[in-house]
Scaffold this motif. Structure first.
Motif, PDB file in Angstrom:
ATOM      1  N   LEU A 123       0.822  -1.209   0.000  1.00 21.19           N
ATOM      2  CA  LEU A 123       0.000   0.000   0.000  1.00 21.19           C
ATOM      3  C   LEU A 123       0.858   1.261   0.000  1.00 21.19           C
ATOM      4  N   MET A 124       1.931   1.249   0.781  1.00 27.49           N
ATOM      5  CA  MET A 124       2.809   2.418   0.867  1.00 27.49           C
ATOM      6  C   MET A 124       3.380   2.788  -0.503  1.00 27.49           C
ATOM      7  N   VAL A 125       3.847   1.783  -1.244  1.00 26.39           N
ATOM      8  CA  VAL A 125       4.400   2.044  -2.575  1.00 26.39           C
ATOM      9  C   VAL A 125       3.314   2.570  -3.506  1.00 26.39           C
ATOM     10  N   SER A 126       2.123   1.982  -3.423  1.00 26.20           N
ATOM     11  CA  SER A 126       1.036   2.355  -4.337  1.00 26.20           C
ATOM     12  C   SER A 126       0.552   3.789  -4.129  1.00 26.20           C
ATOM     13  N   ILE A 127       0.444   4.218  -2.859  1.00 24.84           N
ATOM     14  CA  ILE A 127      -0.137   5.537  -2.563  1.00 24.84           C
ATOM     15  C   ILE A 127       0.915   6.625  -2.367  1.00 24.84           C
ATOM     16  N   SER A 128       2.194   6.288  -2.552  1.00 28.01           N
ATOM     17  CA  SER A 128       3.280   7.217  -2.197  1.00 28.01           C
ATOM     18  C   SER A 128       3.226   8.542  -2.949  1.00 28.01           C
ATOM     19  N   SER A 129       2.627   8.553  -4.139  1.00 24.27           N
ATOM     20  CA  SER A 129       2.598   9.792  -4.939  1.00 24.27           C
ATOM     21  C   SER A 129       1.546  10.781  -4.470  1.00 24.27           C
ATOM     22  N   LEU A 130       0.651  10.353  -3.567  1.00 27.14           N
ATOM     23  CA  LEU A 130      -0.519  11.176  -3.233  1.00 27.14           C
ATOM     24  C   LEU A 130      -0.557  11.690  -1.800  1.00 27.14           C
ATOM     25  N   ILE A 131       0.416  11.338  -0.976  1.00 22.48           N
ATOM     26  CA  ILE A 131       0.270  11.571   0.459  1.00 22.48           C
ATOM     27  C   ILE A 131       1.086  12.769   0.941  1.00 22.48           C
ATOM     28  N   SER A 132       0.623  13.364   2.027  1.00 27.37           N
ATOM     29  CA  SER A 132       1.281  14.534   2.598  1.00 27.37           C
ATOM     30  C   SER A 132       2.542  14.129   3.349  1.00 27.37           C
ATOM     31  N   GLN A 133       3.367  15.129   3.683  1.00 28.78           N
ATOM     32  CA  GLN A 133       4.597  14.840   4.421  1.00 28.78           C
ATOM     33  C   GLN A 133       4.279  14.263   5.801  1.00 28.78           C
ATOM     34  N   ARG A 134       3.231  14.770   6.423  1.00 28.76           N
ATOM     35  CA  ARG A 134       2.859  14.254   7.749  1.00 28.76           C
ATOM     36  C   ARG A 134       2.456  12.788   7.674  1.00 28.76           C
ATOM     37  N   PHE A 135       1.687  12.424   6.631  1.00 30.06           N
ATOM     38  CA  PHE A 135       1.270  11.036   6.448  1.00 30.06           C
ATOM     39  C   PHE A 135       2.483  10.158   6.131  1.00 30.06           C
ATOM     40  N   GLN A 136       3.431  10.694   5.352  1.00 32.80           N
ATOM     41  CA  GLN A 136       4.664   9.954   5.065  1.00 32.80           C
ATOM     42  C   GLN A 136       5.381   9.585   6.366  1.00 32.80           C
ATOM     43  N   GLU A 137       5.504  10.565   7.257  1.00 38.64           N
ATOM     44  CA  GLU A 137       6.198  10.327   8.533  1.00 38.64           C
ATOM     45  C   GLU A 137       5.452   9.301   9.379  1.00 38.64           C
ATOM     46  N   GLN A 138       4.117   9.340   9.351  1.00 39.89           N
ATOM     47  CA  GLN A 138       3.326   8.354  10.104  1.00 39.89           C
ATOM     48  C   GLN A 138       3.576   6.946   9.566  1.00 39.89           C
ATOM     49  N   LEU A 139       3.643   6.821   8.243  1.00 36.72           N
ATOM     50  CA  LEU A 139       3.893   5.513   7.634  1.00 36.72           C
ATOM     51  C   LEU A 139       5.294   5.002   7.969  1.00 36.72           C
ATOM     52  N   VAL A 140       6.275   5.903   7.976  1.00 35.99           N
ATOM     53  CA  VAL A 140       7.637   5.513   8.343  1.00 35.99           C
ATOM     54  C   VAL A 140       7.669   5.022   9.790  1.00 35.99           C
ATOM     55  N   ASN A 141       7.000   5.756  10.693  1.00 30.61           N
ATOM     56  CA  ASN A 141       6.961   5.354  12.110  1.00 30.61           C
ATOM     57  C   ASN A 141       6.267   4.008  12.289  1.00 30.61           C
ATOM     58  N   LYS A 142       5.162   3.795  11.551  1.00 30.01           N
ATOM     59  CA  LYS A 142       4.426   2.534  11.630  1.00 30.01           C
ATOM     60  C   LYS A 142       5.291   1.377  11.119  1.00 30.01           C
ATOM     61  N   THR A 143       6.032   1.636  10.047  1.00 32.35           N
ATOM     62  CA  THR A 143       6.913   0.605   9.500  1.00 32.35           C
ATOM     63  C   THR A 143       7.973   0.207  10.512  1.00 32.35           C
ATOM     64  N   GLU A 144       8.547   1.187  11.196  1.00 33.07           N
ATOM     65  CA  GLU A 144       9.544   0.884  12.231  1.00 33.07           C
ATOM     66  C   GLU A 144       8.950   0.020  13.339  1.00 33.07           C
ATOM     67  N   GLN A 145       7.709   0.326  13.733  1.00 31.70           N
ATOM     68  CA  GLN A 145       7.046  -0.448  14.794  1.00 31.70           C
ATOM     69  C   GLN A 145       6.825  -1.895  14.379  1.00 31.70           C
ATOM     70  N   LEU A 146       6.500  -2.114  13.087  1.00 34.77           N
ATOM     71  CA  LEU A 146       6.148  -3.456  12.621  1.00 34.77           C
ATOM     72  C   LEU A 146       7.334  -4.246  12.087  1.00 34.77           C
ATOM     73  N   PHE A 147       8.498  -3.597  11.951  1.00 31.01           N
ATOM     74  CA  PHE A 147       9.612  -4.260  11.276  1.00 31.01           C
ATOM     75  C   PHE A 147      10.027  -5.553  11.964  1.00 31.01           C
ATOM     76  N   ASP A 148       9.977  -5.580  13.276  1.00 34.54           N
ATOM     77  CA  ASP A 148      10.405  -6.785  14.007  1.00 34.54           C
ATOM     78  C   ASP A 148       9.406  -7.929  13.911  1.00 34.54           C
ATOM     79  N   THR A 149       8.233  -7.665  13.296  1.00 31.47           N
ATOM     80  CA  THR A 149       7.241  -8.738  13.149  1.00 31.47           C
ATOM     81  C   THR A 149       7.540  -9.627  11.944  1.00 31.47           C
ATOM     82  N   ILE A 150       8.495  -9.206  11.091  1.00 29.82           N
ATOM     83  CA  ILE A 150       8.842 -10.033   9.932  1.00 29.82           C
ATOM     84  C   ILE A 150      10.167 -10.733  10.195  1.00 29.82           C
TER      85      ILE A 150
END
Length: 693
Positions: A123-150
């Motif tokens: 989803l992040m790759v698909s919507i990356s062209s449309l999102i605000s800087q604040r939303f980008q930062e939220q996605l980066v933070n969420k990715t960091e939180q979930l990284f250890d689950t893989i």
């Protein structure tokens, strides 16, 4: 079920067209059209995905109907179905569509509940062209939180995360480093396509992993004999060529020369670009690839014509016929173009060709688009105009007044754009890659004034970039450097260690200390200390040099640089020709007594450790021969620059006798024959005079 069966077939048996043309496939196609409203969400999106895999275009009635039905159900899709649907839309080039915008909104509203990083990364790759800087930062933070689950085998997830960072132009080192760890742990399972994609993403993000390049170089070298098809071998050539050693480079060039007749227009373009990056001197291959490019010249887009022009000039390929054809095509594109960025690249390409000239019609065309240009376009235009002015001054003994007036207008619009700028991040996007005489002479001071006006916006995210800009421009602004020092002291824990060298560099280069000098350098080095063992060797050397110029010496840093293990890693980055002579100055067979530096025995690091001759017969010596091109010397006098001098010192510590061959000696009239060159080399290596052998 049909698609699952198709995926299991060997590559030689795959034939999508055969399946599409089968009468029963048309029956399935019609059945899908009439029954899609009865499908569950997962089946609906899976069918859309499979139909696209079978090569149906976005305007096919069935594809349109499936997309419409999916849009109707969008709000009820679970995250797995939503991610797959977003991928289908991206494949249809609908990244900027209202439908993708709706998906971005759903992700934004439900971000806290998403726990599947695989789906989120799609989803992040698909919507990356449309999102605000604040939303980008939220996605980066969420990715960091979930990284250890893989687990560490999830290469595709890590690659999509890096792709997302590339799409939003954010070199976020903590995530890049974690993704890099995943790639390193799976490097023996990565295929050519994966390695190529990862290296391209790293290049775009200016992220350098010494260990990944070293390991993938070995893996790619092993692939050289495996590919005999042009499409695969060209990709290998482009990926491995720029980092290959002399032997691998020779293999690559000889093989691509054999395949040259089979290359498509795009493959030839890719090879030419790689050869420019490799600084190839193989005139036979250059001529062959250029002839293929010439044959297909009518089929290239404007940006591709620029790449061909740049590569031809850089590789010193001279062909009147090619340049005449290039000029015709560039002018034909230019006459109908209305997009500022396209006009600027076309003018840039024209200005690089022999006898550059801008007529009044082209000057008027440039003037018409100036109000729409960003600083990159303005800089490109100015550089091109200056080339034309220089040519007219040297060969026509006059400078058209129209060109001088155009330069004045470029200055005006550049200053105006800087004065109106109200966001540091927007300014940085335009100035980060600016270079050249026009920018330095006309806009640099105004740019620094603008940066000073916006310097309260400097933070841990952009501080390294601003510092790099100051280093590159050599412009001393004490207020900007003081602000950088303050941000570092306040936010050092948020600054990634990989960014520290860039931050220190302007203080070293410009001979300036921030107000809290000791605290600043101490905080920088402390942040970097735990990373000393994994830093790129050259980066570590430059870090030591930068700190030394400010009279800051760390025992840990000195130990990290002056030990055998580090020097062995550094040696792997240096391209030197190596030979071994016995005590009678006779060559020994290469490899019989050679120390493989990458496999040195484990020894405690000591500053005074000597390894010279550790595995050589008594009286033998190792010779390192290095060719020094023009970049190794100062521009105005033949004085060796620091990097090459340092390289010589380190090779001597490793036990080599170093012979450096300056380009101005090797390319001189005195060495214009093969015999003269052979005598020169004998004298330098063996201490012998002329020989008839």
């Amino acid at each position: 079920m049909l698609w699952q069966f198709q995926k299991q077939r060997s590559s030689l048996l795959k034939n999508v067209e055969c399946i599409r043309d089968h009468p029963q496939f048309l029956t399935l196609h019609n059945l899908t059209t009439t029954k899609m409203e009865f499908m569950n969400d997962s089946t609906l999106v899976n069918v859309l995905y499979i139909i696209q895999q079978f090569g149906f275009e976005a305007h096919d009635p069935l594809v349109e109907a499936l997309v419409t039905e999916a849009w109707r159900r969008l709000e009820r899709f679970d995250v797995n179905v939503l991610s797959k649907f977003s991928s289908c839309l991206a494949d249809q080039h609908l990244c900027f569509s209202p439908l993708m915008g709706k998906i971005a909104d759903i992700v934004n509203r439900n971000l806290e509940t998403i726990q599947d990083l695989r789906c989120l990364s799609v989803l992040m790759v698909s919507i990356s062209s449309l999102i605000s800087q604040r939303f980008q930062e939220q996605l980066v933070n969420k990715t960091e939180q979930l990284f250890d689950t893989i687990d560490s085998s999830q290469v595709n997830i890590a690659r999509r995360i890096v792709q997302f960072l590339r799409n939003i132009k954010y070199s976020y080192y903590p995530l890049l480093e974690r993704c890099n760890t995943v790639f390193l742990s799976n490097v023996n399972h990565l295929d050519l396509d994966s390695i190529s994609k990862i290296l391209n993403l790293y290049h775009s993000l200016q992220f350098h992993s010494f260990e990944f390049i070293l390991m993938t170089k070995k893996r790619l070298t092993e692939m050289i004999p495996l590919f005999d098809h042009p499409a695969s071998f060209v990709k290998l050539f482009v990926t491995l060529g720029p980092v290959a050693g002399p032997e691998e480079e020779k293999q690559l060039k000889s093989t691509i020369l054999l395949m040259s007749e089979e290359l498509t227009s795009q493959q030839a373009l890719a090879v030419m670009g790689a050869m420019a990056e490799m600084e190839s001197r193989n005139s036979r291959l250059i001529k062959k690839i250029a002839s293929i490019l010439h044959k297909h010249l009518d089929n290239y887009k404007p940006v591709e014509l620029l790449r061909i022009t740049q590569a031809s000039i850089f590789l010193h390929f001279q062909s009147k016929e090619l340049f005449v054809k290039l000029r015709e095509l560039l002018l034909s594109y230019l006459k109908v173009s209305v997009i500022p960025s396209e006009i600027s690249l076309l003018v840039c390409a024209l200005s690089m060709l022999p006898s550059p000239h801008l007529d009044e019609a082209r000057i008027s065309q440039i003037e018409a688009v100036l109000p729409q240009c960003d600083l990159n376009d303005l800089n490109s235009f100015a550089t091109s105009v200056l080339r034309c002015i220089q040519y007219d001054h040297m060969y026509r003994n006059n400078i058209p007044g129209k060109q001088l007036k155009l330069l004045q207008k470029l200055d005006h619009y550049g200053r105006q754009r800087l004065q109106k700028c109200s966001s540091l991040n927007l300014l940085w996007e335009e100035v980060k890659s600016l270079k050249g005489d026009w920018f330095a002479d006309s806009l640099l001071e105004e740019t620094v004034v603008t940066l000073q006006r916006l310097m309260d916006e400097i933070n841990y995210i952009n501080v390294a970039g601003i510092a790099s800009f100051i280093s590159r421009t050599n412009y001393l602004s004490t207020s900007l450097l003081d602000r950088i020092g303050s941000v570092v002291l306040q936010q050092i824990e948020k600054i990634h260690p990989f960014a520290i060298l860039a931050i220190i560099l302007p203080f070293s280069a410009l001979n300036y200390d921030p107000p809290q000098r000791d605290e600043f350098f101490g905080a920088c080095f402390q942040r970097l200390n735990s990373y000393l063992s994994i830093l790129d060797p050259l980066m570590l050397v430059f870090l030591g040099y930068s700190l030394a110029t400010r009279e800051y010496f760390s025992e840990d840093l000195l130990k990290a640089i002056f030990n055998i293990r580090f020097l062995a890693k550094l040696d792997s980055q240096l391209e030197h020709f190596e030979c071994i002579l016995d005590k009678r100055k006779k060559p020994l067979p290469y490899g019989s007594h050679n120390t493989t530096l990458g496999k040195l025995p484990k020894i405690h690091s000591e500053l005074n450790t000597q390894i010279a001759g550790s595995r050589l017969p008594p009286g033998a010596e190792k010779i390192a021969l290095e060719f020094l091109d023009s970049r190794a010397f100062c521009r105005n006098i033949p004085h060796l620059k620091g990097k090459s001098a340092m390289k010589k010192r380190h090779l001597e510590i490793l036990g080599y006798r170093v012979i450096q061959i300056p380009h101005f000696e090797w390319n001189s009239m005195a060495l214009s024959t093969k015999n003269a060159r052979m005598d020169y080399l004998r004298e330098r290596i063996f201490g012998e005079g002329k020989s008839s052998s």
